[in-house]
Design a protein around this motif. Structure first.
Motif, PDB file in Angstrom:
ATOM      1  N   THR A 281      32.189  21.033  47.298  1.00 55.42           N
ATOM      2  CA  THR A 281      32.957  22.226  46.975  1.00 55.42           C
ATOM      3  C   THR A 281      34.299  22.112  47.672  1.00 55.42           C
ATOM      4  O   THR A 281      34.503  21.259  48.533  1.00 55.42           O
ATOM      5  CB  THR A 281      32.203  23.507  47.389  1.00 55.42           C
ATOM      6  N   ILE A 327      26.631  25.672  42.644  1.00 58.78           N
ATOM      7  CA  ILE A 327      25.489  26.109  43.449  1.00 58.78           C
ATOM      8  C   ILE A 327      24.669  27.169  42.705  1.00 58.78           C
ATOM      9  O   ILE A 327      23.448  27.223  42.834  1.00 58.78           O
ATOM     10  CB  ILE A 327      25.942  26.616  44.848  1.00 58.78           C
ATOM     11  N   THR A 328      25.336  28.010  41.908  1.00 57.36           N
ATOM     12  CA  THR A 328      24.586  29.045  41.178  1.00 57.36           C
ATOM     13  C   THR A 328      23.564  28.404  40.241  1.00 57.36           C
ATOM     14  O   THR A 328      22.424  28.865  40.135  1.00 57.36           O
ATOM     15  CB  THR A 328      25.549  29.950  40.388  1.00 57.36           C
ATOM     16  N   VAL A 403      28.385  37.061  39.600  1.00 50.69           N
ATOM     17  CA  VAL A 403      28.570  36.152  40.730  1.00 50.69           C
ATOM     18  C   VAL A 403      29.834  35.319  40.594  1.00 50.69           C
ATOM     19  O   VAL A 403      30.291  35.054  39.496  1.00 50.69           O
ATOM     20  CB  VAL A 403      27.377  35.166  40.857  1.00 50.69           C
ATOM     21  N   GLY A 404      30.396  34.928  41.731  1.00 44.88           N
ATOM     22  CA  GLY A 404      31.463  33.928  41.746  1.00 44.88           C
ATOM     23  C   GLY A 404      32.798  34.458  42.190  1.00 44.88           C
ATOM     24  O   GLY A 404      33.620  33.716  42.710  1.00 44.88           O
ATOM     25  N   GLU A 405      33.050  35.729  41.971  1.00 38.49           N
ATOM     26  CA  GLU A 405      34.341  36.318  42.308  1.00 38.49           C
ATOM     27  C   GLU A 405      34.163  37.832  42.262  1.00 38.49           C
ATOM     28  O   GLU A 405      33.156  38.319  41.742  1.00 38.49           O
ATOM     29  CB  GLU A 405      35.405  35.871  41.299  1.00 38.49           C
ATOM     30  N   THR A 429      26.532  40.012  43.165  1.00 39.06           N
ATOM     31  CA  THR A 429      25.926  39.225  44.238  1.00 39.06           C
ATOM     32  C   THR A 429      26.966  38.368  44.941  1.00 39.06           C
ATOM     33  O   THR A 429      27.625  37.544  44.321  1.00 39.06           O
ATOM     34  CB  THR A 429      24.826  38.314  43.670  1.00 39.06           C
ATOM     35  N   GLN A 432      27.780  31.924  48.649  1.00 38.10           N
ATOM     36  CA  GLN A 432      28.624  30.729  48.591  1.00 38.10           C
ATOM     37  C   GLN A 432      27.758  29.476  48.521  1.00 38.10           C
ATOM     38  O   GLN A 432      26.578  29.516  48.869  1.00 38.10           O
ATOM     39  CB  GLN A 432      29.446  30.598  49.885  1.00 38.10           C
ATOM     40  N   ILE A 532      33.606  42.630  48.997  1.00 35.68           N
ATOM     41  CA  ILE A 532      34.313  41.396  49.318  1.00 35.68           C
ATOM     42  C   ILE A 532      35.739  41.515  48.802  1.00 35.68           C
ATOM     43  O   ILE A 532      35.950  41.893  47.647  1.00 35.68           O
ATOM     44  CB  ILE A 532      33.616  40.186  48.654  1.00 35.68           C
ATOM     45  N   ASN A 541      40.354  30.929  43.527  1.00 36.19           N
ATOM     46  CA  ASN A 541      39.140  31.063  42.742  1.00 36.19           C
ATOM     47  C   ASN A 541      39.534  31.303  41.292  1.00 36.19           C
ATOM     48  O   ASN A 541      39.869  32.408  40.904  1.00 36.19           O
ATOM     49  CB  ASN A 541      38.337  32.241  43.319  1.00 36.19           C
ATOM     50  N   GLY A 544      35.975  31.759  38.759  1.00 35.47           N
ATOM     51  CA  GLY A 544      34.768  31.508  39.558  1.00 35.47           C
ATOM     52  C   GLY A 544      34.671  30.086  40.097  1.00 35.47           C
ATOM     53  O   GLY A 544      33.713  29.743  40.762  1.00 35.47           O
ATOM     54  N   ARG A 546      36.027  27.291  42.669  1.00 37.84           N
ATOM     55  CA  ARG A 546      36.828  27.175  43.892  1.00 37.84           C
ATOM     56  C   ARG A 546      37.726  25.954  43.832  1.00 37.84           C
ATOM     57  O   ARG A 546      37.272  24.865  43.525  1.00 37.84           O
ATOM     58  CB  ARG A 546      35.892  26.996  45.085  1.00 37.84           C
TER      59      ARG A 546
HETATM   60  C1  6R9 Z   1      28.063  31.491  44.469  1.00 34.63           C
HETATM   61  C2  6R9 Z   1      29.442  30.943  44.477  1.00 34.63           C
HETATM   62  C3  6R9 Z   1      32.047  31.051  46.895  1.00 34.63           C
HETATM   63  C4  6R9 Z   1      33.230  31.983  46.971  1.00 34.63           C
HETATM   64  C5  6R9 Z   1      33.063  33.028  48.040  1.00 34.63           C
HETATM   65  C6  6R9 Z   1      33.913  34.160  47.496  1.00 34.63           C
HETATM   66  C7  6R9 Z   1      33.693  34.071  46.003  1.00 34.63           C
HETATM   67  C8  6R9 Z   1      31.352  34.587  45.189  1.00 34.63           C
HETATM   68  C9  6R9 Z   1      31.457  36.733  44.949  1.00 34.63           C
HETATM   69  C10 6R9 Z   1      32.697  36.283  45.440  1.00 34.63           C
HETATM   70  C11 6R9 Z   1      33.500  38.443  45.460  1.00 34.63           C
HETATM   71  C12 6R9 Z   1      31.292  38.149  44.714  1.00 34.63           C
HETATM   72  N1  6R9 Z   1      32.595  34.943  45.559  1.00 34.63           N
HETATM   73  N2  6R9 Z   1      30.658  35.656  44.807  1.00 34.63           N
HETATM   74  N3  6R9 Z   1      33.710  37.138  45.686  1.00 34.63           N
HETATM   75  N4  6R9 Z   1      32.346  38.954  44.995  1.00 34.63           N
HETATM   76  N5  6R9 Z   1      30.160  38.662  44.230  1.00 34.63           N
HETATM   77  O1  6R9 Z   1      30.295  31.438  43.780  1.00 34.63           O
HETATM   78  O2  6R9 Z   1      29.679  29.898  45.327  1.00 34.63           O
HETATM   79  O3  6R9 Z   1      31.401  28.374  44.266  1.00 34.63           O
HETATM   80  O4  6R9 Z   1      30.818  28.256  46.729  1.00 34.63           O
HETATM   81  O5  6R9 Z   1      32.158  30.157  45.803  1.00 34.63           O
HETATM   82  O6  6R9 Z   1      33.361  32.699  45.750  1.00 34.63           O
HETATM   83  O7  6R9 Z   1      35.255  33.944  47.789  1.00 34.63           O
HETATM   84  O8  6R9 Z   1      33.497  32.554  49.292  1.00 34.63           O
HETATM   85  P1  6R9 Z   1      31.032  29.094  45.520  1.00 34.63           P
END
Ligand code: 6R9
Length: 672
Positions: A281, A327-328, A403-405, A429, A432, A532, A541, A544, A546
């Protein structure tokens, strides 16, 4: 009780209802989580949550004994020191992850569907039972073994989301090899870098990929990549399409060779802390990091979060539409659902292929009960209108996940109201690659507990979020924002960065000693709920995905002297990529052609999604006197928040900013 009831009717009533409620609460919490029956003083869900945080060892020990099948029991629940980045769970225990995901379900329900492969071609799904997934995994495990793959080796998997990709992951787990899944949208260079860093000698791929009706030449990409990976000895090639591809002496026709193998494959007895997989990542440097997850803790955490965040029950069809390259896809398309004996959908397509009704037509056809997707897709579909959703029967849906952002309120409301008909809880949700599984989410909580749009809200069992101020002090009150840390270890967390434990310590452990630092900022509301707010480092991001700004800046283009990349808020993608580029002196600016060239370089080096949306050529970048690029200033210019630019007195040459403001106005007038 009988004695008490004589005489005083009111007393009888009260005492009766007291015992009834007590019984019901006990009963409820044990029905909700059987392990809770053994936790002292835990009579309801909030007590269970508190217990999991303050007695995290007892909590996880009970869950691990109950939910995993061990070859040898562990003798120590955890041995962790966050300040040194030493994390060990279930020490002394041995197990096999593939046995936990397959064999034990084959014993009880061999014909249950494990995977529903939702192929790109809509309406042509393929169902794979637990029995046949075990068979596939065993044949593949034997094949890998016969080709010399050993316990501790690392196998790179470059495949679309499909049953053979899942079988490949599980086959690695079966024989004790680590897997390294690389998202099949990555370029040859990005793939090569990850193969080399992982020291992988074996690659598994397909002849071609198919996504959104388009064919991609995955095998050819692997051919290009391995030219710069001398350690690669063999490439297994499965056939996703019928088109033959050129094979070299290194290549093995996977399905053909699998047929020659036995359907029984002895599982390796793995230590809890042996490596299960690496997953690359982006961080804030140009070099992606291979996060390392180990066997027992990761699997247990993926399984428990899958079960409780989504309220997954036996017989449900779980639809996570993430690619297995992220990872998801690992935790919620593969490991969580399979450890729970669930039925999981593998989605190979895109949200708008063949049309914007794809997701909901699929929900109807596959009778999906939990749907888990990304805000960027929701925002895109929202624009196509409600009809695409209304056309299909979504009455099977029970929980919707995001998920993801961050999910903006408009997208959240639409997801809840239109997709879920206002019936289904929406769980935003937060987690990371580093956390292994969901850490903050509105559920589990009581069925009627409020869910606030766009908020991840509540920590999962044993998770203790902590906010830090800019001086590194713990913020104890509510209605505050700070750097999001987690105060105690949990089984799902990453153990290290492959070949770079020092970077692991510096990134996650050093910023706030004794805490795991997430790199995200968060707000804790008056009620104590978490929201968050986004990354605190130079990671952006995009839809979604990174990407480190440094990875994009790292392109070696002969015309470019230096560059600075920032993220800006983008309607659909969440964040877009904005690049400031300083050309070398002797270069004549050929705007459009040069932009094209830079874009090609980024998509060649990383992937298409990392290409800048805007490229602004500037004479110089705003820098501090010590030469650090002031990204904060660039961000404010792009956000058109000129008042927010703040104090420029530390800049080496404040006039640089004027020029940048001017250029930004011109550029954004021209480009949409
Ligand atoms: C699972 C996944 C992680 C980064 C994380 C954050 C952002 C993920 C989020 C979210 C706001 C949510 N992030 N879920 N921000 N609300 N529900 O996405 O893993 O690809 O490692 O990214 O994504 O900034 O630090 P990954």
């Amino acid at each position: 009780f009988m004695l008490l009831s004589v005489g005083d009717g009111r007393l009888e009533l009260n005492i009766y209802s007291y015992f009834r409620d007590l019984g019901r609460r006990r009963c409820n919490v044990a029905a909700f989580m059987p392990e809770a029956a053994g936790f002292d003083g835990v009579s309801d869900r909030s007590a269970l949550q508190e217990f999991s945080v303050s007695n995290s060892e007892s909590f996880w020990a009970a869950v691990a004994r109950q939910r995993l099948s061990w070859i040898r029991p562990f003798h120590t629940v955890q041995d962790c020191d966050l300040s040194r980045g030493e994390i060990k769970w279930f020490v002394g225990g041995q197990l096999n992850v593939s046995v936990n995901c397959l064999d034990r379900h084959v014993h009880t329900c061999p014909e249950r569907v494990a995977l529903i492969w939702e192929r790109d071609e809509s309406g042509s799904e393929v169902k794979v039972t637990y029995r046949s997934l075990l068979e596939m995994t065993c044949r593949l495990g034997n094949l890998l073994r016969r080709h010399g793959v050993k316990r501790g080796d690392c196998v790179t998997i470059y495949m679309p989301t499909c049953p053979l990709a899942v079988a490949s992951m599980l086959a690695c787990a079966r024989i004790g090899a680590a897997h390294n899944v690389v998202f099949a949208g990555f370029s040859a260079e990005a793939l090569a870098e990850r193969i080399r860093d992982a020291q992988s000698g074996t690659v598994i791929t397909v002849n071609q990929g198919v996504r959104g009706g388009k064919v991609t030449e995955l095998k050819k990409t692997v051919d290009t990549a391995v030219q710069s990976c001398p350690a690669v000895q063999q490439v297994f090639v499965a056939m996703r399409t019928e088109n033959p591809v050129a094979m070299t002496a290194r290549d093995v026709a996977m399905e053909e060779e699998m047929l020659k193998e036995d359907v029984v494959c002895e599982p390796a007895a793995m230590d809890s802390e042996d490596v299960l997989f690496l997953l690359y990542t982006s961080g804030s440097t140009g070099k992606p990091k291979g996060l390392v997850h180990t066997q027992a803790g990761y699997l247990l955490y993926a399984a428990l979060t899958h079960r409780y965040v989504f309220s997954y029950h036996d017989g449900d069809v779980f639809g996570c539409v993430a690619d297995i390259g992220w990872i998801t896809g690992h935790s919620y398309s593969v490991y969580g659902p399979l450890a729970n004996g669930g039925t999981t959908v593998l989605f190979e397509s895109t949200p708008i292929y063949p049309d914007p009704g794809r997701y909901w037509e699929m929900v109807q056809r596959l009778k999906i009960n939990q749907f888990y997707g990304a805000p960027t897709a929701i925002r895109l579909l929202l624009k196509y209108g409600d009809e695409w959703v209304h056309k299909y029967d979504r009455s099977t849906l029970k929980t919707l996940g995001s998920v993801g952002e961050p999910i903006n309120t408009e997208a959240w409301e639409w997801y809840h109201r239109v997709v879920g008909d206002g019936r289904c809880p929406v769980v935003d949700t937060w987690w990371q690659t580093e956390t292994g599984g969901i850490c903050i989410s509105p559920r589990p909580s009581d069925a009627d507990a409020e869910i606030v749009p766009g908020m991840a809200m509540r920590p999962f069992f044993s998770i203790k979020p902590t906010l830090m101020d800019t001086e590194g002090k713990v913020l104890t009150s509510n209605d505050v924002s700070g750097a999001l840390c987690i105060a105690q270890p949990w089984p799902g967390m990453a153990r290290t960065i492959h070949n770079n434990h020092q970077r692991f310590i510096e990134t996650y452990c050093r910023p706030h000693p004794g805490y795991f630092f997430t790199g995200d900022g968060a707000y804790r509301s008056k009620e104590g709920y978490y929201q968050i707010t986004g990354r605190l480092d130079d990671v952006i991001n995009v839809s979604g995905h990174r990407i480190g700004t440094a990875e994009i800046e790292d392109n070696q283009c002969a015309a470019v002297a230096e560059s600075a990349v920032i993220g800006y808020s983008h309607d659909l993608k969440g964040q877009g990529v904005y690049a400031f580029v300083v050309l070398k002196n002797d270069v004549e600016v050929q705007g459009a052609a040069l932009c094209q060239q830079l874009n090609n370089m980024v998509s060649k080096k990383i992937a298409k999604y990392a290409c800048p949306d805007f490229i602004q050529f500037v004479q110089r970048l705003p820098k501090t006197r010590s030469g650090k690029i002031m990204r904060r200033v660039l961000r404010k210019v792009v956000e058109r928040d000129l008042d927010g630019v703040g104090d420029l007195s530390t800049l080496d040459d404040p006039t640089a900013v004027q020029e940048i403001i001017q250029g930004h106005g011109d550029l954004c007038g021209k480009q949409p």
